[in-house]
Design an enzyme around this catalytic site. Sequence first.
Site, PDB file in Angstrom:
ATOM      1  N   LYS A 164     -81.336 -39.488 -70.353  1.00 36.86           N
ATOM      2  CA  LYS A 164     -82.683 -40.050 -70.346  1.00 36.86           C
ATOM      3  C   LYS A 164     -83.684 -39.101 -70.993  1.00 36.86           C
ATOM      4  O   LYS A 164     -84.459 -38.431 -70.310  1.00 36.86           O
ATOM      5  CB  LYS A 164     -83.095 -40.399 -68.920  1.00 36.86           C
ATOM      6  CG  LYS A 164     -82.409 -41.678 -68.420  1.00 36.86           C
ATOM      7  CD  LYS A 164     -82.772 -42.001 -66.992  1.00 36.86           C
ATOM      8  CE  LYS A 164     -84.108 -42.664 -66.834  1.00 36.86           C
ATOM      9  NZ  LYS A 164     -84.156 -44.067 -67.258  1.00 36.86           N
TER      10      LYS A 164
HETATM   11  N1  PMP Z   1     -80.721 -48.422 -69.694  1.00 27.58           N
HETATM   12  C1  PMP Z   1     -81.902 -47.816 -69.862  1.00 27.58           C
HETATM   13  C2  PMP Z   1     -82.436 -47.658 -71.234  1.00 27.58           C
HETATM   14  C3  PMP Z   1     -82.629 -47.336 -68.751  1.00 27.58           C
HETATM   15  O1  PMP Z   1     -83.798 -46.726 -68.924  1.00 27.58           O
HETATM   16  C4  PMP Z   1     -82.108 -47.539 -67.465  1.00 27.58           C
HETATM   17  C5  PMP Z   1     -82.887 -47.066 -66.260  1.00 27.58           C
HETATM   18  N2  PMP Z   1     -82.565 -45.763 -65.901  1.00 27.58           N
HETATM   19  C6  PMP Z   1     -80.867 -48.169 -67.331  1.00 27.58           C
HETATM   20  C7  PMP Z   1     -80.206 -48.596 -68.468  1.00 27.58           C
HETATM   21  C8  PMP Z   1     -80.238 -48.366 -65.995  1.00 27.58           C
HETATM   22  O2  PMP Z   1     -79.794 -47.151 -65.454  1.00 27.58           O
HETATM   23  P1  PMP Z   1     -79.759 -46.918 -63.895  1.00 27.58           P
HETATM   24  O3  PMP Z   1     -78.992 -48.043 -63.313  1.00 27.58           O
HETATM   25  O4  PMP Z   1     -79.086 -45.613 -63.725  1.00 27.58           O
HETATM   26  O5  PMP Z   1     -81.163 -46.907 -63.416  1.00 27.58           O
END
Ligand code: PMP
Length: 305
Positions: free
Chosen positions: A154
């Site tokens: 991220k």
């Molecule tokens: N894809 C993106 C681009 C995101 O920002 C997120 C949110 N974190 C997700 C997928 C989903 O990830 P998670 O289930 O770990 O929140």
Amino acid sequence: MPSYAFFKNQFVPLAEAKISVMTSALHYGTAIFEGIRGNWNSQHKQIYLFRMKEHYQRLLKGCRVLKIKLPYTIDELCQITVELARKCGFEEDIYIRPLAYKSGQSLGVRVHDVEDDYLVFIIPWGRYIDVDKARCIVSSWQCPTDNSVPPQVKIMGHYAGNAMAKSEAVESGFDEAIMLTSDGYVAQGSGENIFLVIDGKLVTPATYNNILPGITRDSVITLAKNELGIETIERPVDRAELYYADEVFLTGTAAHITPVAEIDHRQIGDGEIGEITRKLQELYAEVIRGNNPKYLDWCTPVYTK
Ligand code: PMP
């Protein structure tokens, strides 16, 4: 209710946690963030932090990519978070935002030779996509590839593209954007992974399709397999498959499991929440609030009795 932050190695009121305009990350997007949910259970009078450790494992992977060195272990990051949540004392759903960032105050495009810092704060946060069934469009903005800005972690700067995709969707009257990879396969939502239901199985873009490997995605794959006996196929997904899938839903820490009723002006299935989507939503809602004993090791309670 006032909130708190952990900032420059101490707990301070959120309003007092301020960074300098010179902060390197603010100029170059050189930070790694996370989003962790704390889910309020009114019967238990408890907030459960969902899969906190996995979020910090992903944060530390991102830190390796951006050469950010944190003076905390995963256990310490978890301890700080629990202590902060306890201090805030919320009795509702919360959202935790950790940020590991290039805090140095000298200009210049680089990730080496700049100081790092870490902060985390908490806000109360209810529904992210505030509809029962989302209407989506395929975005004109593509996901960056591994060799531009690695999407598996991220990285803050990466989200400029996602933010433009989300705004393009919302300002065109939709709820969420679905982004494609540069070679035209389906990648993900602006802040969610995507699943299709095809012939009773789950299909989702593979990790090599430039997606963020979501923790909700992993939870859904696990719950589908263990509780519903449904397997998930991870593979490249064509754009047109979105239109004729039996069901489509989005998954994310903020968005939980959000059913998709329409994509690019085409109704998905009968336009209602699909059967498999609904079952997964019910299971997931139980699990994240600490109501399913089998998955209690995914839940960290904040308050001591
Ligand atoms: N894809 C993106 C681009 C995101 O920002 C997120 C949110 N974190 C997700 C997928 C989903 O990830 P998670 O289930 O770990 O929140």
